[in-house]
Design an enzyme around this catalytic site. Structure first.
Site: not given
Ligand code: DHB
Ligand code: FE
Length: 278
Positions: A12, A59, A192, A239
């Protein structure tokens, strides 16, 4: 009776929303990831869902660090998005399905999941970006039940707890008497990490393990603690918990219809996967 036919899980990343707003879908950076959604949309058009249960994490838009529910269920007539500072446009209010929301809330509380109920709830990019990916031509053609999982502030729920929570939601949906076609949309991940010394961390091997296990061996993911998930998939890679809840909702066996994995979108290993419930 409600028919729960399957689920779509997708990353997302807010930058996707920005690319959609700027019409950049055809550019080489975006195309390999976005092409994965052509088949997903065809599948959805064929399956014709009435309602989407959207398992995601907030978030900091609806819940901030001062009040952080582990699991929260939306029971609002409609859900508004708002500016989060990512530079992505808000979307039109999305209608809720309050009857299904309360059926799920009643079902999971009876099974001892003491969720927070939200009769007002702002939805952030973790809901709006997936809806735009799945219904790019206008407002989503579904009502939604947003289910929010804390993947943000420790202590996080364990993968084992998330799988059990999903299964309880699945039983509530199976017992729901209205003739509605239900799809599960789980959002976030895969690996990530956005901050600190390990910012930009991605783990393709662990992502592949998750994508494989989630099809028919989701219990394999319950061996990890949230701390181990952070180590393996990054501080935001947790996540994947949303995917595990979503997989639990689908029930014991599932069939993989489609998968696309692309590195990176922004800082994220971006993926989409479609599972059909047995
Ligand atoms: C990014 C990834 C995410 O899941 C998020 O909530 C905000 C930013 C990113 O990779 O930039
Ligand atoms: Fe996220």
């Amino acid at each position: 009776m409600a028919e729960l036919f399957g689920g779509v899980s997708t990353s997302h990343v807010p930058a996707i929303g920005r690319a959609i707003a700027r019409g950049l879908q055809g550019e080489p950076y975006w195309k390999p990831f976005l092409d994965g959604f052509v088949g997903v949309r065809a599948w959805l058009a064929q399956q014709r869902p009435d309602v989407a249960i959207v398992v995601y994490n907030d978030h900091g838009l609806n819940f901030f660090l001062d009040k952080m529910p582990t699991f929260a269920v939306g029971a609002a007539p409609e859900y508004l998005s708002a500016d989060e500072g990512w530079g992505i446009p808000t979307i039109a209010p999305v209608p809720g399905d309050q009857d299904l929301s309360w059926a799920i809330i009643n079902g999971v509380v009876e099974e001892e999941f003491d969720v927070v109920t939200c009769q007002e709830m702002l939805i952030d990019h973790a809901v709006t970006v997936p809806l735009q990916l799945l219904w790019p031509d206008g407002p989503p053609r579904v009502r939604i039940v947003p289910i929010c999982v804390n993947t943000v502030q420790h202590p996080l729920p364990s993968p084992a707890r998330c799988l059990k929570f999903g299964r309880a939601i699945g039983r509530a949906v199976a017992a729901y008497p209205a003739d509605v076609r239900v799809v599960v949309i789980s959002t976030g991940g895969l690996s990530h990490q956005l901050e600190g010394e390990r910012a930009g961390f991605i783990n393709p091997e662990f992502d592949a393990l998750c994508l494989n296990a989630i099809v028919n061996e989701p219990a394999r993911l319950t061996v990890y603690s949230p701390r181990e998930l952070v180590a393996l998939s990054g501080s935001q890679g947790v996540e994947i918990l949303n995917w595990i809840v979503g997989r639990g909702i689908l029930g014991s066996t599932a069939r993989e219809i489609l998968r696309n994995y692309h590195i990176p979108i922004s800082n994220t290993a971006a993926a989409v996967q479609v599972l059909e419930a047995a």
